[in-house]
Design a protein around this motif. Sequence first.
Motif, PDB file in Angstrom:
ATOM      1  N   ALA A 206       0.843  -1.196   0.000  1.00 51.39           N
ATOM      2  CA  ALA A 206       0.000   0.000   0.000  1.00 51.39           C
ATOM      3  C   ALA A 206       0.877   1.244   0.000  1.00 51.39           C
ATOM      4  CB  ALA A 206      -0.938   0.018   1.209  1.00 51.39           C
ATOM      5  N   THR A 207       0.297   2.364  -0.403  1.00 49.53           N
ATOM      6  CA  THR A 207       0.991   3.637  -0.255  1.00 49.53           C
ATOM      7  C   THR A 207       0.880   4.072   1.203  1.00 49.53           C
ATOM      8  OG1 THR A 207      -1.010   4.888  -0.767  1.00 49.53           O
ATOM      9  CG2 THR A 207       0.417   4.321  -2.603  1.00 49.53           C
ATOM     10  N   THR A 208       1.825   4.881   1.651  1.00 50.33           N
ATOM     11  CA  THR A 208       1.776   5.310   3.039  1.00 50.33           C
ATOM     12  C   THR A 208       0.593   6.221   3.318  1.00 50.33           C
ATOM     13  OG1 THR A 208       3.378   7.026   2.447  1.00 50.33           O
ATOM     14  CG2 THR A 208       4.235   5.060   3.514  1.00 50.33           C
ATOM     15  N   ARG A 209       0.031   6.828   2.288  1.00 53.55           N
ATOM     16  CA  ARG A 209      -1.165   7.623   2.534  1.00 53.55           C
ATOM     17  C   ARG A 209      -2.383   6.741   2.789  1.00 53.55           C
ATOM     18  NH1 ARG A 209      -2.344  10.788  -3.011  1.00 53.55           N
ATOM     19  NH2 ARG A 209      -0.062  10.869  -2.976  1.00 53.55           N
ATOM     20  N   ARG A 210      -2.287   5.457   2.439  1.00 58.15           N
ATOM     21  CA  ARG A 210      -3.373   4.503   2.741  1.00 58.15           C
ATOM     22  C   ARG A 210      -2.992   3.610   3.911  1.00 58.15           C
ATOM     23  NH1 ARG A 210      -6.926   4.425  -1.583  1.00 58.15           N
ATOM     24  NH2 ARG A 210      -8.392   3.843   0.059  1.00 58.15           N
ATOM     25  N   GLN A 211      -2.046   4.058   4.743  1.00 60.45           N
ATOM     26  CA  GLN A 211      -1.558   3.202   5.825  1.00 60.45           C
ATOM     27  C   GLN A 211      -2.634   2.897   6.857  1.00 60.45           C
ATOM     28  OE1 GLN A 211       1.002   5.525   8.847  1.00 60.45           O
ATOM     29  NE2 GLN A 211       1.387   6.537   6.911  1.00 60.45           N
ATOM     30  N   ALA A 212      -3.568   3.807   7.078  1.00 63.15           N
ATOM     31  CA  ALA A 212      -4.640   3.518   8.037  1.00 63.15           C
ATOM     32  C   ALA A 212      -5.486   2.347   7.552  1.00 63.15           C
ATOM     33  CB  ALA A 212      -5.497   4.762   8.248  1.00 63.15           C
ATOM     34  N   LEU A 213      -5.792   2.333   6.254  1.00 64.28           N
ATOM     35  CA  LEU A 213      -6.545   1.217   5.677  1.00 64.28           C
ATOM     36  C   LEU A 213      -5.717  -0.057   5.737  1.00 64.28           C
ATOM     37  CD1 LEU A 213      -8.932   0.015   4.134  1.00 64.28           C
ATOM     38  CD2 LEU A 213      -7.916   0.893   2.010  1.00 64.28           C
ATOM     39  N   ALA A 214      -4.428   0.042   5.403  1.00 66.81           N
ATOM     40  CA  ALA A 214      -3.560  -1.140   5.468  1.00 66.81           C
ATOM     41  C   ALA A 214      -3.496  -1.693   6.881  1.00 66.81           C
ATOM     42  CB  ALA A 214      -2.164  -0.776   4.964  1.00 66.81           C
ATOM     43  N   ASN A 215      -3.407  -0.810   7.857  1.00 62.00           N
ATOM     44  CA  ASN A 215      -3.355  -1.231   9.257  1.00 62.00           C
ATOM     45  C   ASN A 215      -4.620  -2.003   9.629  1.00 62.00           C
ATOM     46  OD1 ASN A 215      -2.494  -1.496  11.850  1.00 62.00           O
ATOM     47  ND2 ASN A 215      -2.725   0.636  12.437  1.00 62.00           N
ATOM     48  N   ALA A 216      -5.775  -1.478   9.196  1.00 58.82           N
ATOM     49  CA  ALA A 216      -7.049  -2.140   9.508  1.00 58.82           C
ATOM     50  C   ALA A 216      -7.149  -3.504   8.824  1.00 58.82           C
ATOM     51  CB  ALA A 216      -8.210  -1.245   9.077  1.00 58.82           C
ATOM     52  N   ILE A 217      -6.657  -3.606   7.588  1.00 62.63           N
ATOM     53  CA  ILE A 217      -6.698  -4.879   6.870  1.00 62.63           C
ATOM     54  C   ILE A 217      -5.834  -5.926   7.579  1.00 62.63           C
ATOM     55  CG2 ILE A 217      -6.068  -6.027   4.716  1.00 62.63           C
ATOM     56  CD1 ILE A 217      -6.697  -3.384   3.275  1.00 62.63           C
ATOM     57  N   VAL A 218      -4.633  -5.524   7.974  1.00 61.62           N
ATOM     58  CA  VAL A 218      -3.719  -6.456   8.649  1.00 61.62           C
ATOM     59  C   VAL A 218      -4.306  -6.923   9.974  1.00 61.62           C
ATOM     60  CG1 VAL A 218      -1.494  -6.606   9.811  1.00 61.62           C
ATOM     61  CG2 VAL A 218      -1.639  -5.611   7.528  1.00 61.62           C
ATOM     62  N   HIS A 219      -4.908  -6.016  10.726  1.00 63.21           N
ATOM     63  CA  HIS A 219      -5.494  -6.412  12.008  1.00 63.21           C
ATOM     64  C   HIS A 219      -6.730  -7.291  11.820  1.00 63.21           C
ATOM     65  CE1 HIS A 219      -2.920  -3.341  13.909  1.00 63.21           C
ATOM     66  NE2 HIS A 219      -3.174  -3.991  15.033  1.00 63.21           N
ATOM     67  N   THR A 220      -7.447  -7.104  10.714  1.00 62.17           N
ATOM     68  CA  THR A 220      -8.632  -7.928  10.460  1.00 62.17           C
ATOM     69  C   THR A 220      -8.252  -9.344  10.065  1.00 62.17           C
ATOM     70  OG1 THR A 220      -9.871  -5.971   9.756  1.00 62.17           O
ATOM     71  CG2 THR A 220     -10.738  -8.110   9.085  1.00 62.17           C
ATOM     72  N   ALA A 221      -7.165  -9.484   9.291  1.00 61.28           N
ATOM     73  CA  ALA A 221      -6.767 -10.813   8.811  1.00 61.28           C
ATOM     74  C   ALA A 221      -5.261 -11.003   8.940  1.00 61.28           C
ATOM     75  CB  ALA A 221      -7.206 -10.995   7.365  1.00 61.28           C
ATOM     76  N   PRO A 222      -4.725 -11.115  10.171  1.00 61.60           N
ATOM     77  CA  PRO A 222      -3.274 -11.255  10.347  1.00 61.60           C
ATOM     78  C   PRO A 222      -2.719 -12.550   9.780  1.00 61.60           C
ATOM     79  CG  PRO A 222      -4.422 -11.597  12.434  1.00 61.60           C
ATOM     80  CD  PRO A 222      -5.444 -11.103  11.462  1.00 61.60           C
ATOM     81  N   ASP A 223      -3.510 -13.606   9.761  1.00 62.09           N
ATOM     82  CA  ASP A 223      -3.031 -14.860   9.183  1.00 62.09           C
ATOM     83  C   ASP A 223      -2.870 -14.760   7.674  1.00 62.09           C
ATOM     84  OD1 ASP A 223      -2.675 -16.627  11.378  1.00 62.09           O
ATOM     85  OD2 ASP A 223      -4.842 -16.765  11.593  1.00 62.09           O
TER      86      ASP A 223
END
Length: 328
Positions: A206-223
Amino acid sequence: MSLTGIPLLALATAATIAAACATAYGWHRTPRARLLLRPTAVLLTELLVLLTVGLAVNRHEQFYTSWHDLLDTGATATTGHDDRPGQLDRWLAHQATGPDTPITFDWRPTGWQNWRLGTPPTVVVPAGYLRHPGWRYPAVLVVGDDDRWNPTEDQDAAHAASSAGPAVLVFTRPAATVDPGVLAGTVPLSLTRDLRVTSHTWALVATTRRQALANAIVHTAPDRYPALALVDDTTTRTAALAGLPAGEALAVTAPAAGPATGDPVRLAAGPDRGLPAALRWACQQTPAPLAAPAPLIPPPQRTRHPHHHPPAIPPSTAGAHVTRQRPH
Protein backbone atom coordinates in the motif's frame (compact mmCIF):
# COMPACT_ATOMS: atom_id res chain seq x y z
CA MET A 1 -35.88 -6.64 -14.53
CA SER A 2 -34.27 -9.48 -12.62
CA LEU A 3 -33.23 -12.58 -14.56
CA THR A 4 -34.71 -14.85 -11.89
CA GLY A 5 -37.69 -12.66 -11.00
CA ILE A 6 -41.38 -13.38 -11.46
CA PRO A 7 -42.02 -10.34 -13.75
CA LEU A 8 -39.67 -11.60 -16.48
CA LEU A 9 -41.08 -15.12 -16.27
CA ALA A 10 -44.63 -13.76 -16.44
CA LEU A 11 -43.75 -11.59 -19.44
CA ALA A 12 -42.21 -14.55 -21.28
CA THR A 13 -45.28 -16.68 -20.50
CA ALA A 14 -47.64 -14.00 -21.75
CA ALA A 15 -45.62 -13.56 -24.94
CA THR A 16 -45.68 -17.32 -25.54
CA ILE A 17 -49.46 -17.52 -25.12
CA ALA A 18 -49.96 -14.48 -27.34
CA ALA A 19 -47.76 -15.95 -30.08
CA ALA A 20 -49.59 -19.29 -29.92
CA CYS A 21 -53.00 -17.58 -30.13
CA ALA A 22 -51.87 -15.36 -33.01
CA THR A 23 -50.55 -18.39 -34.89
CA ALA A 24 -53.80 -20.30 -34.45
CA TYR A 25 -55.93 -17.26 -35.35
CA GLY A 26 -54.07 -16.48 -38.56
CA TRP A 27 -53.46 -20.04 -39.69
CA HIS A 28 -56.26 -20.02 -42.34
CA ARG A 29 -56.58 -16.25 -42.83
CA THR A 30 -53.49 -15.63 -44.95
CA PRO A 31 -53.66 -18.12 -47.82
CA ARG A 32 -51.29 -16.16 -50.07
CA ALA A 33 -48.50 -15.76 -47.56
CA ARG A 34 -49.00 -18.96 -45.60
CA LEU A 35 -45.85 -20.62 -46.97
CA LEU A 36 -43.82 -17.91 -45.24
CA LEU A 37 -45.93 -16.88 -42.26
CA ARG A 38 -46.87 -20.32 -40.96
CA PRO A 39 -43.29 -21.63 -40.49
CA THR A 40 -42.25 -18.26 -39.05
CA ALA A 41 -45.11 -18.22 -36.56
CA VAL A 42 -44.46 -21.81 -35.50
CA LEU A 43 -40.73 -21.21 -35.01
CA LEU A 44 -41.38 -18.01 -33.04
CA THR A 45 -43.85 -19.81 -30.79
CA GLU A 46 -41.41 -22.68 -30.20
CA LEU A 47 -38.63 -20.22 -29.42
CA LEU A 48 -40.78 -18.44 -26.85
CA VAL A 49 -41.76 -21.78 -25.31
CA LEU A 50 -38.09 -22.73 -24.92
CA LEU A 51 -37.29 -19.30 -23.51
CA THR A 52 -40.07 -19.56 -20.95
CA VAL A 53 -39.07 -23.06 -19.90
CA GLY A 54 -35.42 -21.97 -19.66
CA LEU A 55 -36.31 -19.01 -17.44
CA ALA A 56 -38.40 -21.25 -15.19
CA VAL A 57 -35.60 -23.83 -14.85
CA ASN A 58 -32.99 -21.13 -14.23
CA ARG A 59 -35.17 -19.54 -11.56
CA HIS A 60 -35.47 -22.88 -9.79
CA GLU A 61 -31.85 -24.04 -10.15
CA GLN A 62 -30.14 -20.60 -9.97
CA PHE A 63 -27.70 -21.36 -12.80
CA TYR A 64 -27.46 -17.64 -13.65
CA THR A 65 -28.45 -15.30 -10.86
CA SER A 66 -28.05 -12.01 -12.79
CA TRP A 67 -27.77 -10.60 -16.31
CA HIS A 68 -24.10 -9.97 -15.59
CA ASP A 69 -23.51 -13.69 -15.02
CA LEU A 70 -25.35 -14.57 -18.23
CA LEU A 71 -23.86 -12.02 -20.61
CA ASP A 72 -20.32 -11.53 -19.35
CA THR A 73 -17.92 -13.88 -21.14
CA GLY A 74 -14.83 -12.31 -19.62
CA ALA A 75 -13.02 -12.80 -16.34
CA THR A 76 -15.93 -13.28 -14.01
CA ALA A 77 -16.64 -15.78 -11.29
CA THR A 78 -18.92 -18.66 -12.16
CA THR A 79 -22.50 -18.58 -11.10
CA GLY A 80 -24.25 -20.32 -8.30
CA HIS A 81 -22.53 -21.41 -5.12
CA ASP A 82 -19.68 -23.51 -6.54
CA ASP A 83 -16.64 -23.16 -4.26
CA ARG A 84 -14.22 -25.17 -6.36
CA PRO A 85 -10.92 -23.35 -6.99
CA GLY A 86 -9.61 -22.39 -10.40
CA GLN A 87 -12.94 -21.56 -12.00
CA LEU A 88 -11.18 -19.21 -14.42
CA ASP A 89 -8.47 -21.67 -15.44
CA ARG A 90 -10.22 -22.73 -18.62
CA TRP A 91 -10.89 -19.12 -19.58
CA LEU A 92 -7.26 -18.23 -18.86
CA ALA A 93 -6.08 -21.01 -21.18
CA HIS A 94 -7.84 -19.25 -24.06
CA GLN A 95 -6.33 -15.86 -23.15
CA ALA A 96 -2.73 -16.96 -22.71
CA THR A 97 -0.21 -16.39 -25.49
CA GLY A 98 1.91 -19.19 -24.07
CA PRO A 99 2.10 -21.45 -20.98
CA ASP A 100 5.09 -19.51 -19.61
CA THR A 101 3.72 -16.01 -20.14
CA PRO A 102 2.08 -13.94 -17.38
CA ILE A 103 -1.60 -13.21 -17.95
CA THR A 104 -3.10 -9.84 -17.06
CA PHE A 105 -6.85 -9.22 -17.01
CA ASP A 106 -9.54 -7.09 -15.41
CA TRP A 107 -11.20 -9.23 -12.76
CA ARG A 108 -14.96 -8.80 -12.40
CA PRO A 109 -16.29 -11.45 -10.00
CA THR A 110 -19.95 -11.45 -9.11
CA GLY A 111 -20.74 -8.58 -6.75
CA TRP A 112 -17.51 -6.64 -7.23
CA GLN A 113 -19.56 -3.48 -7.83
CA ASN A 114 -20.46 -3.54 -4.13
CA TRP A 115 -16.83 -3.55 -2.98
CA ARG A 116 -16.43 0.24 -3.33
CA LEU A 117 -13.52 0.05 -5.71
CA GLY A 118 -12.93 2.77 -8.27
CA THR A 119 -12.24 0.24 -11.05
CA PRO A 120 -12.31 -3.55 -11.37
CA PRO A 121 -9.23 -5.17 -9.81
CA THR A 122 -6.41 -5.95 -12.21
CA VAL A 123 -5.00 -9.45 -11.73
CA VAL A 124 -1.62 -10.68 -12.97
CA VAL A 125 -1.27 -14.47 -13.03
CA PRO A 126 2.41 -15.58 -12.93
CA ALA A 127 4.16 -17.36 -15.75
CA GLY A 128 3.82 -21.13 -15.48
CA TYR A 129 0.44 -21.01 -13.73
CA LEU A 130 -1.22 -23.07 -16.48
CA ARG A 131 1.66 -25.56 -16.59
CA HIS A 132 1.06 -26.60 -12.97
CA PRO A 133 -2.69 -27.24 -12.55
CA GLY A 134 -2.12 -28.85 -9.15
CA TRP A 135 -0.25 -25.93 -7.59
CA ARG A 136 -1.69 -23.36 -5.19
CA TYR A 137 -0.13 -19.91 -5.40
CA PRO A 138 0.23 -17.16 -2.78
CA ALA A 139 -1.10 -13.71 -3.63
CA VAL A 140 -0.03 -10.11 -3.15
CA LEU A 141 -2.78 -7.53 -2.76
CA VAL A 142 -1.90 -3.97 -3.79
CA VAL A 143 -3.90 -1.08 -2.34
CA GLY A 144 -3.23 1.86 -4.65
CA ASP A 145 -4.47 5.35 -5.46
CA ASP A 146 -5.83 6.65 -8.73
CA ASP A 147 -3.35 9.54 -8.64
CA ARG A 148 -0.42 7.39 -7.50
CA TRP A 149 0.01 4.55 -10.00
CA ASN A 150 -1.52 4.08 -13.43
CA PRO A 151 -2.12 0.72 -15.16
CA THR A 152 1.14 1.00 -17.09
CA GLU A 153 3.12 1.43 -13.86
CA ASP A 154 1.27 -1.56 -12.40
CA GLN A 155 2.35 -3.67 -15.38
CA ASP A 156 5.96 -2.54 -15.19
CA ALA A 157 6.08 -3.22 -11.44
CA ALA A 158 4.55 -6.67 -11.89
CA HIS A 159 7.15 -7.51 -14.52
CA ALA A 160 9.96 -6.31 -12.26
CA ALA A 161 8.65 -8.37 -9.34
CA SER A 162 8.36 -11.60 -11.33
CA SER A 163 11.96 -12.57 -10.52
CA ALA A 164 11.25 -12.57 -6.77
CA GLY A 165 8.98 -15.60 -6.89
CA PRO A 166 5.69 -16.69 -8.48
CA ALA A 167 2.66 -15.06 -6.90
CA VAL A 168 -0.73 -13.86 -8.10
CA LEU A 169 -0.81 -10.04 -8.01
CA VAL A 170 -4.08 -8.18 -7.41
CA PHE A 171 -4.09 -4.41 -7.99
CA THR A 172 -6.98 -2.50 -6.40
CA ARG A 173 -7.92 1.17 -6.09
CA PRO A 174 -10.42 1.29 -3.23
CA ALA A 175 -12.57 4.30 -2.46
CA ALA A 176 -12.08 6.23 0.77
CA THR A 177 -15.24 4.64 2.17
CA VAL A 178 -14.22 1.03 1.53
CA ASP A 179 -14.77 -1.44 4.35
CA PRO A 180 -11.43 -3.05 5.37
CA GLY A 181 -13.28 -6.35 5.68
CA VAL A 182 -13.80 -6.34 1.92
CA LEU A 183 -10.06 -6.40 1.24
CA ALA A 184 -9.35 -8.64 4.21
CA GLY A 185 -12.03 -11.25 3.51
CA THR A 186 -14.42 -10.72 0.60
CA VAL A 187 -11.83 -10.14 -2.11
CA PRO A 188 -9.61 -13.08 -1.03
CA LEU A 189 -12.62 -15.38 -0.76
CA SER A 190 -13.66 -14.57 -4.33
CA LEU A 191 -10.10 -15.00 -5.55
CA THR A 192 -9.78 -18.44 -3.95
CA ARG A 193 -12.74 -19.54 -6.05
CA ASP A 194 -11.61 -18.05 -9.35
CA LEU A 195 -7.90 -18.88 -9.15
CA ARG A 196 -5.79 -21.56 -7.50
CA VAL A 197 -4.46 -19.53 -4.60
CA THR A 198 -3.78 -20.42 -1.00
CA SER A 199 -5.94 -19.09 1.80
CA HIS A 200 -3.12 -17.73 3.97
CA THR A 201 0.35 -16.16 4.03
CA TRP A 202 -0.23 -13.51 1.39
CA ALA A 203 1.38 -10.06 1.40
CA LEU A 204 -0.08 -6.56 1.34
CA VAL A 205 1.36 -3.52 -0.49
CA ALA A 206 0.00 0.00 0.00
CA THR A 207 0.99 3.64 -0.25
CA THR A 208 1.78 5.31 3.04
CA ARG A 209 -1.17 7.62 2.53
CA ARG A 210 -3.37 4.50 2.74
CA GLN A 211 -1.56 3.20 5.83
CA ALA A 212 -4.64 3.52 8.04
CA LEU A 213 -6.54 1.22 5.68
CA ALA A 214 -3.56 -1.14 5.47
CA ASN A 215 -3.36 -1.23 9.26
CA ALA A 216 -7.05 -2.14 9.51
CA ILE A 217 -6.70 -4.88 6.87
CA VAL A 218 -3.72 -6.46 8.65
CA HIS A 219 -5.49 -6.41 12.01
CA THR A 220 -8.63 -7.93 10.46
CA ALA A 221 -6.77 -10.81 8.81
CA PRO A 222 -3.27 -11.25 10.35
CA ASP A 223 -3.03 -14.86 9.18
CA ARG A 224 -3.67 -13.86 5.61
CA TYR A 225 -1.36 -10.81 5.56
CA PRO A 226 1.71 -11.49 7.73
CA ALA A 227 3.81 -9.15 5.54
CA LEU A 228 3.16 -5.49 4.73
CA ALA A 229 5.13 -3.19 2.40
CA LEU A 230 4.52 0.56 2.31
CA VAL A 231 5.49 2.61 -0.71
CA ASP A 232 6.91 6.00 0.26
CA ASP A 233 4.75 9.11 0.31
CA THR A 234 6.50 12.21 1.61
CA THR A 235 3.26 13.62 3.02
CA THR A 236 2.91 10.90 5.68
CA ARG A 237 4.90 8.79 8.13
CA THR A 238 4.54 5.23 9.35
CA ALA A 239 3.91 6.10 12.99
CA ALA A 240 0.23 5.23 12.55
CA LEU A 241 1.27 1.58 12.13
CA ALA A 242 2.41 1.21 15.71
CA GLY A 243 0.79 -1.83 17.28
CA LEU A 244 0.92 -4.24 14.35
CA PRO A 245 0.22 -7.89 15.20
CA ALA A 246 3.17 -9.76 16.68
CA GLY A 247 5.48 -11.14 14.04
CA GLU A 248 4.24 -8.86 11.27
CA ALA A 249 7.00 -8.26 8.70
CA LEU A 250 7.09 -4.62 7.58
CA ALA A 251 9.11 -2.86 4.88
CA VAL A 252 9.03 0.81 3.96
CA THR A 253 10.58 2.43 0.89
CA ALA A 254 10.71 5.93 2.45
CA PRO A 255 14.27 6.62 3.69
CA ALA A 256 12.94 8.89 6.44
CA ALA A 257 10.07 6.73 7.64
CA GLY A 258 8.95 7.18 11.22
CA PRO A 259 8.89 4.53 13.93
CA ALA A 260 6.81 1.39 13.54
CA THR A 261 6.48 -1.97 15.22
CA GLY A 262 9.35 -4.32 14.47
CA ASP A 263 11.83 -1.72 13.13
CA PRO A 264 10.73 -1.89 9.47
CA VAL A 265 13.12 -2.91 6.73
CA ARG A 266 14.20 0.08 4.63
CA LEU A 267 14.19 -0.97 1.01
CA ALA A 268 17.18 0.32 -0.94
CA ALA A 269 16.54 3.54 -2.84
CA GLY A 270 16.96 3.55 -6.59
CA PRO A 271 15.16 4.27 -9.84
CA ASP A 272 12.61 1.55 -9.06
CA ARG A 273 12.50 1.96 -5.29
CA GLY A 274 8.75 2.57 -5.22
CA LEU A 275 6.15 0.02 -6.25
CA PRO A 276 8.59 -2.40 -8.02
CA ALA A 277 10.81 -2.66 -4.94
CA ALA A 278 7.82 -3.09 -2.63
CA LEU A 279 6.35 -5.81 -4.84
CA ARG A 280 9.66 -7.67 -5.03
CA TRP A 281 9.99 -7.62 -1.26
CA ALA A 282 6.36 -8.68 -0.81
CA CYS A 283 6.79 -11.62 -3.20
CA GLN A 284 9.89 -12.69 -1.27
CA GLN A 285 7.83 -12.88 1.92
CA THR A 286 5.32 -15.32 0.45
CA PRO A 287 5.94 -19.07 0.46
CA ALA A 288 6.64 -21.07 -2.67
CA PRO A 289 3.61 -22.46 -4.53
CA LEU A 290 2.22 -25.56 -2.88
CA ALA A 291 2.13 -28.69 -5.01
CA ALA A 292 0.00 -30.56 -2.46
CA PRO A 293 -3.65 -29.71 -1.74
CA ALA A 294 -4.04 -26.74 0.58
CA PRO A 295 -7.04 -25.21 2.36
CA LEU A 296 -8.53 -23.04 -0.36
CA ILE A 297 -11.68 -21.56 1.14
CA PRO A 298 -10.70 -19.68 4.31
CA PRO A 299 -11.90 -21.20 7.58
CA PRO A 300 -13.27 -18.96 10.35
CA GLN A 301 -10.72 -16.56 11.77
CA ARG A 302 -8.63 -17.98 14.60
CA THR A 303 -5.97 -16.63 16.89
CA ARG A 304 -2.79 -16.05 14.92
CA HIS A 305 0.26 -18.24 15.56
CA PRO A 306 3.11 -16.83 13.49
CA HIS A 307 5.36 -19.85 13.81
CA HIS A 308 2.81 -22.00 11.98
CA HIS A 309 3.38 -20.23 8.67
CA PRO A 310 5.40 -21.87 5.91
CA PRO A 311 8.97 -20.59 5.39
CA ALA A 312 9.48 -17.64 3.11
CA ILE A 313 11.10 -17.76 -0.32
CA PRO A 314 14.80 -16.85 -0.01
CA PRO A 315 15.37 -13.25 -1.13
CA SER A 316 16.32 -12.87 -4.77
CA THR A 317 19.78 -11.53 -5.50
CA ALA A 318 18.19 -9.09 -7.94
CA GLY A 319 16.05 -7.45 -5.27
CA ALA A 320 16.69 -5.78 -1.94
CA HIS A 321 18.40 -7.99 0.65
CA VAL A 322 16.05 -8.16 3.59
CA THR A 323 15.57 -10.47 6.52
CA ARG A 324 12.32 -11.96 7.69
CA GLN A 325 11.13 -10.29 10.89
CA ARG A 326 9.02 -13.05 12.29
CA PRO A 327 9.68 -15.11 15.39
CA HIS A 328 10.29 -18.80 14.94
